[in-house]
Write a protein that holds these residues in place. Structure first.
Motif, PDB file in Angstrom:
ATOM      1  N   ILE A 150       0.842  -1.200   0.000  1.00 35.20           N
ATOM      2  CA  ILE A 150       0.000   0.000   0.000  1.00 35.20           C
ATOM      3  C   ILE A 150       0.878   1.252   0.000  1.00 35.20           C
ATOM      4  N   GLN A 151       1.975   1.227   0.765  1.00 43.98           N
ATOM      5  CA  GLN A 151       2.923   2.335   0.732  1.00 43.98           C
ATOM      6  C   GLN A 151       3.364   2.617  -0.702  1.00 43.98           C
ATOM      7  N   HIS A 152       3.665   1.548  -1.416  1.00 49.47           N
ATOM      8  CA  HIS A 152       4.108   1.686  -2.810  1.00 49.47           C
ATOM      9  C   HIS A 152       3.005   2.277  -3.677  1.00 49.47           C
ATOM     10  N   ALA A 153       1.791   1.785  -3.487  1.00 43.85           N
ATOM     11  CA  ALA A 153       0.671   2.226  -4.317  1.00 43.85           C
ATOM     12  C   ALA A 153       0.337   3.697  -4.108  1.00 43.85           C
ATOM     13  N   VAL A 154       0.461   4.175  -2.872  1.00 40.95           N
ATOM     14  CA  VAL A 154       0.091   5.565  -2.575  1.00 40.95           C
ATOM     15  C   VAL A 154       1.269   6.518  -2.696  1.00 40.95           C
ATOM     16  N   GLY A 155       2.446   5.987  -3.067  1.00 39.13           N
ATOM     17  CA  GLY A 155       3.605   6.849  -3.247  1.00 39.13           C
ATOM     18  C   GLY A 155       4.235   7.315  -1.948  1.00 39.13           C
ATOM     19  N   TYR A 156       4.266   6.455  -0.947  1.00 39.30           N
ATOM     20  CA  TYR A 156       4.875   6.803   0.341  1.00 39.30           C
ATOM     21  C   TYR A 156       6.364   7.106   0.123  1.00 39.30           C
TER      22      TYR A 156
ATOM     23  N   PRO B 106      11.545   4.381   9.353  1.00 41.33           N
ATOM     24  CA  PRO B 106      10.174   4.892   9.193  1.00 41.33           C
ATOM     25  C   PRO B 106       9.326   4.025   8.266  1.00 41.33           C
ATOM     26  N   VAL B 107       9.960   3.379   7.289  1.00 35.67           N
ATOM     27  CA  VAL B 107       9.223   2.500   6.379  1.00 35.67           C
ATOM     28  C   VAL B 107       8.621   1.329   7.146  1.00 35.67           C
ATOM     29  N   GLU B 108       9.421   0.714   8.011  1.00 36.36           N
ATOM     30  CA  GLU B 108       8.954  -0.457   8.758  1.00 36.36           C
ATOM     31  C   GLU B 108       7.953  -0.082   9.839  1.00 36.36           C
ATOM     32  N   PHE B 109       8.210   1.002  10.559  1.00 31.24           N
ATOM     33  CA  PHE B 109       7.271   1.416  11.609  1.00 31.24           C
ATOM     34  C   PHE B 109       5.919   1.810  11.006  1.00 31.24           C
ATOM     35  N   ASN B 110       5.948   2.479   9.863  1.00 31.16           N
ATOM     36  CA  ASN B 110       4.706   2.865   9.209  1.00 31.16           C
ATOM     37  C   ASN B 110       3.943   1.640   8.724  1.00 31.16           C
ATOM     38  N   ALA B 111       4.649   0.646   8.186  1.00 33.75           N
ATOM     39  CA  ALA B 111       3.985  -0.571   7.715  1.00 33.75           C
ATOM     40  C   ALA B 111       3.321  -1.318   8.871  1.00 33.75           C
ATOM     41  N   SER B 112       3.969  -1.340  10.027  1.00 31.72           N
ATOM     42  CA  SER B 112       3.377  -1.999  11.193  1.00 31.72           C
ATOM     43  C   SER B 112       2.150  -1.248  11.682  1.00 31.72           C
ATOM     44  N   SER B 113       2.225   0.081  11.684  1.00 36.83           N
ATOM     45  CA  SER B 113       1.069   0.888  12.081  1.00 36.83           C
ATOM     46  C   SER B 113      -0.101   0.658  11.135  1.00 36.83           C
ATOM     47  N   ARG B 114       0.200   0.617   9.839  1.00 38.33           N
ATOM     48  CA  ARG B 114      -0.840   0.340   8.851  1.00 38.33           C
ATOM     49  C   ARG B 114      -1.435  -1.047   9.067  1.00 38.33           C
TER      50      ARG B 114
END
Length: 239
Positions: free
Chosen positions: A118-124, A179-187
């Motif tokens: 999802i990060q990839h799809a939304v351009g994170y 931040p990539v990993e922490f954001n993915a866990s939050s998501r």
């Protein structure tokens, strides 16, 4: 390499890395024993999360608002805790225990990797930066120590500085990863809840697994930073 007093700088990071590995193995083992009441597998959870986020199978496209997102393929990969999302080929790979597993651990990991898709799809941006930075970081990991060793051996400050500079690329990659990993866990926690894949009473068990996994990235960053500091100390003592 260089077993001298400067090696003591790495001991805190080594202890943290060992603790992180023990914790992630323990949390994963415990989480794998708790079957989620929903009864769906990791691959099914990933498919639900991606579909509800407007991401479909490879070969199809969906329009969500004004954003067009291409598909993601979900594959089984070998090993344990080898789960990952490959943004270059848009493939979400799940290990056998996660792909077919129906435990809270399996669902948490599947949701985490779906979070990367999802990060990839939304351009994170941090994910895009990490992906773009990977070739440089890979080169830095491979070339830094030979360059530094040659500079240390022949008392060449410029060669040692080059080794330090190149290694800094690998260090930056580990920092960007956080931040990539922490954001993915939050998501993942939010997606599991919003898609009714796990109950609110099951989320704490998922969080323990994801928190333990996140600690391994913190340990890797600490090790990289202290290793960089150690190279600087070695360079200064060689002058």
């Amino acid at each position: 390499m260089f077993l001298d007093a400067s090696f003591l700088l790495l001991i805190p990071a080594l202890i943290l890395a060992i603790y992180a590995q023990i914790r992630v193995r323990s949390a994963y083992a415990k989480g794998s024993q708790i079957m989620a009441r929903g009864g769906i597998s990791g691959v099914e959870a990933a498919a639900i999360i991606l579909r509800n986020s407007g991401i479909y199978d490879v070969g199809t496209e969906a329009i969500s608002g004004k954003r067009r997102t291409s598909g993601v393929r979900i594959e089984r990969t070998m090993g344990q805790l080898t789960d990952h999302y490959d943004p270059r080929s848009r493939v979400l790979r799940l290990s056998p225990d996660v792909y077919s597993g129906r435990s809270v651990a399996a669902l948490g990991i599947a949701a985490h990797e779906s979070g990367h898709a999802i990060q990839h799809a939304v351009g994170y941006f941090p994910l895009h930066l990490r992906t773009s930075f990977y070739p440089l970081a890979s080169f830095g990991s491979w070339a830094a120590f030979p360059l530094f060793f040659l500079g240390f051996l022949f008392r060449s400050p410029s060669m040692m500085n080059l080794g330090i500079l190149v290694f800094s690329l690998a260090v930056m990659f580990t920092v960007i990863t956080l931040p990539v990993e922490f954001n993915a866990s939050s998501r993942a926690l939010s997606l599991l809840r919003s898609n009714n894949i796990v109950g609110s009473d099951e989320l704490p068990y998922v969080k323990k697994v994801l928190s333990a996994a996140a600690l391994t990235y913190v340990a890797a960053t600490a090790m990289a930073l202290l290793q960089l500091l150690r190279l600087i100390v070695l360079r200064n003592t060689r002058h």
